[in-house]
Design a protein around this motif. Structure first.
Motif, PDB file in Angstrom:
ATOM      1  N   VAL A  18       0.838  -1.198   0.000  1.00 62.04           N
ATOM      2  CA  VAL A  18       0.000   0.000   0.000  1.00 62.04           C
ATOM      3  C   VAL A  18       0.873   1.247   0.000  1.00 62.04           C
ATOM      4  CG1 VAL A  18      -1.673   1.343   1.330  1.00 62.04           C
ATOM      5  CG2 VAL A  18      -1.966  -1.118   1.083  1.00 62.04           C
ATOM      6  N   LEU A  19       1.898   1.206   0.834  1.00 64.64           N
ATOM      7  CA  LEU A  19       2.827   2.334   0.938  1.00 64.64           C
ATOM      8  C   LEU A  19       3.449   2.620  -0.426  1.00 64.64           C
ATOM      9  CD1 LEU A  19       3.691   3.897   3.508  1.00 64.64           C
ATOM     10  CD2 LEU A  19       5.839   2.657   3.395  1.00 64.64           C
ATOM     11  N   ALA A  20       3.904   1.561  -1.099  1.00 64.94           N
ATOM     12  CA  ALA A  20       4.643   1.730  -2.349  1.00 64.94           C
ATOM     13  C   ALA A  20       3.728   2.155  -3.494  1.00 64.94           C
ATOM     14  CB  ALA A  20       5.356   0.434  -2.708  1.00 64.94           C
ATOM     15  N   THR A  21       2.476   1.671  -3.475  1.00 62.94           N
ATOM     16  CA  THR A  21       1.632   1.944  -4.641  1.00 62.94           C
ATOM     17  C   THR A  21       0.696   3.119  -4.442  1.00 62.94           C
ATOM     18  OG1 THR A  21      -0.015   0.386  -3.851  1.00 62.94           O
ATOM     19  CG2 THR A  21       1.628  -0.476  -5.381  1.00 62.94           C
ATOM     20  N   THR A  22       0.444   3.501  -3.213  1.00 61.34           N
ATOM     21  CA  THR A  22      -0.523   4.582  -2.992  1.00 61.34           C
ATOM     22  C   THR A  22       0.096   5.780  -2.264  1.00 61.34           C
ATOM     23  OG1 THR A  22      -2.158   2.838  -2.728  1.00 61.34           O
ATOM     24  CG2 THR A  22      -2.855   5.051  -2.160  1.00 61.34           C
ATOM     25  N   ILE A  23       0.571   5.498  -1.078  1.00 61.26           N
ATOM     26  CA  ILE A  23       1.040   6.615  -0.244  1.00 61.26           C
ATOM     27  C   ILE A  23       2.262   7.296  -0.884  1.00 61.26           C
ATOM     28  CG2 ILE A  23       1.708   7.311   2.093  1.00 61.26           C
ATOM     29  CD1 ILE A  23      -0.904   5.916   2.217  1.00 61.26           C
ATOM     30  N   TYR A  24       3.209   6.495  -1.349  1.00 62.41           N
ATOM     31  CA  TYR A  24       4.432   7.076  -1.906  1.00 62.41           C
ATOM     32  C   TYR A  24       4.138   7.947  -3.136  1.00 62.41           C
ATOM     33  CZ  TYR A  24       8.941   7.501  -4.181  1.00 62.41           C
ATOM     34  OH  TYR A  24      10.036   7.994  -4.815  1.00 62.41           O
ATOM     35  N   PRO A  25       3.392   7.435  -4.142  1.00 58.56           N
ATOM     36  CA  PRO A  25       3.102   8.293  -5.298  1.00 58.56           C
ATOM     37  C   PRO A  25       2.327   9.548  -4.925  1.00 58.56           C
ATOM     38  CG  PRO A  25       2.429   6.032  -5.720  1.00 58.56           C
ATOM     39  CD  PRO A  25       2.839   6.090  -4.296  1.00 58.56           C
ATOM     40  N   LEU A  26       1.398   9.388  -3.963  1.00 59.16           N
ATOM     41  CA  LEU A  26       0.615  10.544  -3.536  1.00 59.16           C
ATOM     42  C   LEU A  26       1.516  11.611  -2.948  1.00 59.16           C
ATOM     43  CD1 LEU A  26      -2.717   9.289  -1.906  1.00 59.16           C
ATOM     44  CD2 LEU A  26      -2.447  10.933  -3.750  1.00 59.16           C
ATOM     45  N   ALA A  27       2.350  11.167  -2.016  1.00 65.30           N
ATOM     46  CA  ALA A  27       3.251  12.108  -1.356  1.00 65.30           C
ATOM     47  C   ALA A  27       4.214  12.705  -2.382  1.00 65.30           C
ATOM     48  CB  ALA A  27       4.020  11.397  -0.246  1.00 65.30           C
ATOM     49  N   TYR A  28       4.710  11.855  -3.265  1.00 64.26           N
ATOM     50  CA  TYR A  28       5.682  12.317  -4.264  1.00 64.26           C
ATOM     51  C   TYR A  28       5.046  13.354  -5.186  1.00 64.26           C
ATOM     52  CZ  TYR A  28       9.660  12.040  -7.419  1.00 64.26           C
ATOM     53  OH  TYR A  28      10.773  12.335  -8.160  1.00 64.26           O
ATOM     54  N   SER A  29       3.803  13.098  -5.622  1.00 62.27           N
ATOM     55  CA  SER A  29       3.157  14.040  -6.528  1.00 62.27           C
ATOM     56  C   SER A  29       2.834  15.339  -5.786  1.00 62.27           C
ATOM     57  CB  SER A  29       1.886  13.440  -7.130  1.00 62.27           C
ATOM     58  OG  SER A  29       0.864  13.400  -6.165  1.00 62.27           O
ATOM     59  N   PHE A  30       2.542  15.217  -4.485  1.00 64.60           N
ATOM     60  CA  PHE A  30       2.253  16.417  -3.703  1.00 64.60           C
ATOM     61  C   PHE A  30       3.502  17.312  -3.637  1.00 64.60           C
ATOM     62  CE2 PHE A  30       1.545  18.719   0.359  1.00 64.60           C
ATOM     63  CZ  PHE A  30       0.399  19.386  -0.029  1.00 64.60           C
ATOM     64  N   ILE A  31       4.653  16.663  -3.378  1.00 62.13           N
ATOM     65  CA  ILE A  31       5.907  17.426  -3.328  1.00 62.13           C
ATOM     66  C   ILE A  31       6.226  18.003  -4.714  1.00 62.13           C
ATOM     67  CG2 ILE A  31       8.408  17.217  -2.950  1.00 62.13           C
ATOM     68  CD1 ILE A  31       7.627  15.016  -0.833  1.00 62.13           C
ATOM     69  N   THR A  32       6.024  17.163  -5.735  1.00 62.88           N
ATOM     70  CA  THR A  32       6.311  17.616  -7.105  1.00 62.88           C
ATOM     71  C   THR A  32       5.478  18.837  -7.481  1.00 62.88           C
ATOM     72  OG1 THR A  32       6.727  15.312  -7.676  1.00 62.88           O
ATOM     73  CG2 THR A  32       6.470  16.844  -9.503  1.00 62.88           C
ATOM     74  N   SER A  33       4.267  18.898  -6.931  1.00 63.09           N
ATOM     75  CA  SER A  33       3.379  19.997  -7.317  1.00 63.09           C
ATOM     76  C   SER A  33       3.930  21.359  -6.883  1.00 63.09           C
ATOM     77  CB  SER A  33       1.977  19.766  -6.736  1.00 63.09           C
ATOM     78  OG  SER A  33       1.948  20.050  -5.360  1.00 63.09           O
ATOM     79  N   PHE A  34       4.930  21.351  -6.011  1.00 64.20           N
ATOM     80  CA  PHE A  34       5.553  22.620  -5.582  1.00 64.20           C
ATOM     81  C   PHE A  34       6.908  22.837  -6.266  1.00 64.20           C
ATOM     82  CE2 PHE A  34       2.730  21.474  -2.088  1.00 64.20           C
ATOM     83  CZ  PHE A  34       1.981  22.633  -2.005  1.00 64.20           C
ATOM     84  N   ARG A  35       7.206  21.987  -7.285  1.00 67.28           N
ATOM     85  CA  ARG A  35       8.511  22.103  -7.931  1.00 67.28           C
ATOM     86  C   ARG A  35       8.357  22.377  -9.424  1.00 67.28           C
ATOM     87  NH1 ARG A  35      11.852  17.207  -5.074  1.00 67.28           N
ATOM     88  NH2 ARG A  35      13.648  18.392  -5.786  1.00 67.28           N
ATOM     89  N   ASP A  36       9.429  22.823 -10.012  1.00 71.25           N
ATOM     90  CA  ASP A  36       9.467  23.021 -11.454  1.00 71.25           C
ATOM     91  C   ASP A  36      10.099  21.775 -12.050  1.00 71.25           C
ATOM     92  OD1 ASP A  36       9.459  24.081 -13.964  1.00 71.25           O
ATOM     93  OD2 ASP A  36      11.376  25.119 -13.693  1.00 71.25           O
TER      94      ASP A  36
END
Lengths: 294, 354
Positions: A18-36
């Motif tokens: 669950v961590l690898a397929t859901t939480i990690y991508p979610l968190a990663y995309s959230f962080i990415t949304s503040f980056r160029d």
């Protein structure tokens, strides 16, 4: 190993998945949304740009257009699906061989892949050889040669139609479940009290179905917000950008223009909208329960 | 006020015969109870009167008017359901008001009648609650109020008390009886509870497998059951039914010798009610055996004796005491009567000597 730890050990594999397929991508995309992060320039995310991606969204007309398109799509699709499903359920709630047979074949549209639905409707509405376009033209001469999918309004109409066609069966089944839980006596009492069939439906049955209809509407809203497959295979977002839904727009930003930071921000805006609706729905449902059991 | 006549009515579901062809007249102002075990067609019969169920053949007449094809709302009936059938999304007031509203009665008149009716069934203070906030007894009162508010000419009640607890059932039973006395409306009442039937009814129709096997006053049905089924169904504890045969003018079974006026035959059932038997020391008493069980019910003790396959119960004095398995004899009280039935057909046989 102690026995009381065993359950946790057994849970770890599922937890990791669950961590690898859901939480990690979610968190990663959230962080990415503040980056160029332009994928054509770098395989790694660039620097942090604060809320710039979100701010850009608020002023970009393409995004605002997709938001509007999505709103129009969601509202019409949800209203039509729910009304049709309730009507069909009322027709199908009686038991008998024909009713059972109809219920069984009713599930077929829902069993079809949305992408496939898009392709088949695209063919069926082709002005030259599409069976629906031809058929409609034969019945109503005024509709001969109408370029169905080339007209913004008609294209949106057909997109809604495919979605309603796809989802109505499932919603009908939900509705049938709700109808089955209404005690038959209330309807019979109303019949004896002197209510007409219409009054029984609107005054007695539907008020008792409030909870189920609410669940149907909210589930359908969430599914409609994510509308993507049929847009790709039916209209490609067009004509122009007239059927470019939010999900389709996000896909374009991310995987056509490779602007991952902006796409992530947009994805989170969509997530926020859905979370807001979900929370509102749970609260409505809880207050409904409270009313029913009080 | 109305008389209801069922003329040769019949109900079939496909090939299943739920109610075979029969007739029944319910007199004006009468409290008629349809009594029978579950699945005996009593509810179907009532639902046919209500118009909730089609009639396969025959006629239903209310006030000599054929109403077969009239929808329920035009039959001038009101119905109380087992599960109350209240509208959960409406308040008590709206529930009671609903039939009046549908009949286009003006707001002021409605409010007045709702209040009067609610007061009659002691719901006056609960008018703004929802059904889910009420107890079972209160819900049943709402259902009653909704039925009487319209002053229909016929009440139909489908096991209205069976969802209530035992104590409440007795109270509500009295309230129903009082209400019927006060309003005098023709009432058809369905129940499987023989006690309810006996206490409420002007007349009882005992039903079995769709057929009315006896239609009479509670008193008559108790005193003279038409067949073995009625004999066993009415009364609590139920009537002693003893299998035996008749020879030389005497009904004989293990430990049982009762003189009867019947020719010799096998397959006879002798019946006598427990409350018509008393315990005696006389070894020549008509029924003898070993004491099997003593059950104190409060006002009396149920004494059961056995002798081989024969089992008989008597309602004895509350102070009666004896050793289990000791010899025990039962004799009819003065004025008591034995009943005789044919084992195979269940039919009543005459020939009991008094």
């Amino acid at each position: 190993m102690k026995d009381r730890l065993l359950p946790y050990w057994l849970l770890i594999p599922a937890f990791i998945i669950v961590l690898a397929t859901t939480i990690y991508p979610l968190a990663y995309s959230f962080i990415t949304s503040f980056r160029d992060w332009d994928l054509t320039e770098s395989r790694r995310p660039g620097g942090f740009v604060g809320v710039e991606n979100y701010a850009y969204a608020a002023s970009e007309s393409a995004f605002l257009n997709s938001l509007w398109v999505t709103t129009v799509f969601v509202v019409t699709s949800v209203i039509l699906t729910v009304i049709l499903a309730v009507a069909l359920a009322l027709l199908l709630r009686r038991t008998g061989p024909m009713h059972t047979f109809t219920r069984i074949i009713l599930i077929l549209p829902f069993a079809m892949s949305p992408a496939l639905i898009g392709v088949s409707y695209r063919f069926m509405f082709n002005p030259e050889f599409g069976v629906l376009a031809q058929g409609l033209g034969a019945v109503f001469p005024a509709l001969q040669g109408v370029p169905w999918l080339a007209d913004p309004l008609l294209a949106m109409g057909i997109l809604v139609l495919t979605d309603v066609w796809h989802w109505t069966p499932y919603m009908t089944f939900m509705c049938l479940g709700g109808l089955a839980s209404i005690p038959r006596e209330t309807e019979e009492a109303a019949r004896i009290d002197g209510a007409s069939n219409l009054r029984i439906i609107f005054g007695i049955i539907l008020p008792q179905m409030r909870g189920v209809i609410l669940v149907m509407a909210v589930l359908k809203t969430i599914f409609a917000l994510k509308m993507f497959d049929q847009v790709v295979t039916l209209t490609g977002g067009g004509p122009g950008t007239s059927t470019e839904t939010l999900a389709y727009f996000i896909f374009n930003v991310g995987f056509r223009w490779f602007d991952m930071g902006y796409a992530s921000a947009l994805a989170w805006i969509l997530t926020a909208i859905m979370m807001f609706i979900s929370i509102w729905y749970v609260r409505m449902l809880l207050s409904e329960r409270k009313m029913a059991t009080a | 006020m109305a008389e209801v006549r069922l003329v040769d009515i019949e109900k079939k579901y496909g090939s299943f015969l739920a109610v075979p062809k029969q007739s029944l007249t319910i007199h004006d102002g009468e409290f008629l109870v349809l009594l029978g075990p579950s699945g005996c067609g009593k509810t179907t019969t009532m639902r046919m009167i209500a118009g909730l169920e089609d009639i396969t053949s025959g006629d239903i007449m209310i006030r000599e008017e054929r109403i077969n094809d009239k929808p329920p709302k035009d039959r001038d009936i009101a119905m109380v359901f087992q599960n109350y059938g209240l509208y959960p999304h409406m308040t008590v007031r709206q529930n009671i008001e609903y039939p009046l509203k549908l009949r286009g009665i003006a707001k002021a008149a409605r409010t007045k009648r709702v209040q009067e009716t609610a007061d009659k069934v002691e719901l006056g203070a609960l008018l703004d609650r929802r059904p889910s906030e009420l107890s079972g007894g209160q819900r049943q009162r709402v259902a009653l109020a909704r039925a009487i508010v319209r002053t229909p000419s016929i009440f139909l009640m489908d096991e209205p008390l069976s969802n209530l607890d035992a104590k409440l059932r007795v109270t509500m039973r009295a309230e129903l009886k009082h209400l019927h006395h006060e309003l005098g409306v023709t009432t058809v009442y369905v129940t499987h509870d023989q006690m309810e039937a006996m206490t409420l009814a002007t007349r009882v129709a005992v039903m079995r497998e769709g057929r009315i096997v006896q239609l009479d006053t509670p008193k008559k049905i108790y005193a003279e059951p038409a067949d073995l089924f009625v004999a066993g169904f009415i009364g609590s504890p139920s009537m002693n039914l003893i299998d035996g045969k008749v020879s030389d003018g005497v009904f004989r079974a293990d430990g049982v010798n009762v003189p009867v006026d019947l020719p010799n035959r096998d397959g006879v059932v002798l019946g006598i009610r427990p409350e018509e038997l008393e315990i005696t020391d006389d070894a020549t008493a008509p029924i003898g055996g070993q004491l099997y069980a003593l059950e104190l019910t409060g006002e009396s003790t149920l004494v059961t004796l056995r002798n081989g396959p024969v089992s008989a119960c008597a309602r004895g004095h509350a102070d009666f005491e004896a050793e289990i398995n000791s010899p025990c004899y039962l004799t009819p009280k003065p004025g008591a009567r034995f009943h005789l039935f044919d084992r195979a057909s269940g039919e009543r046989l005459d020939g009991v000597k008094h």
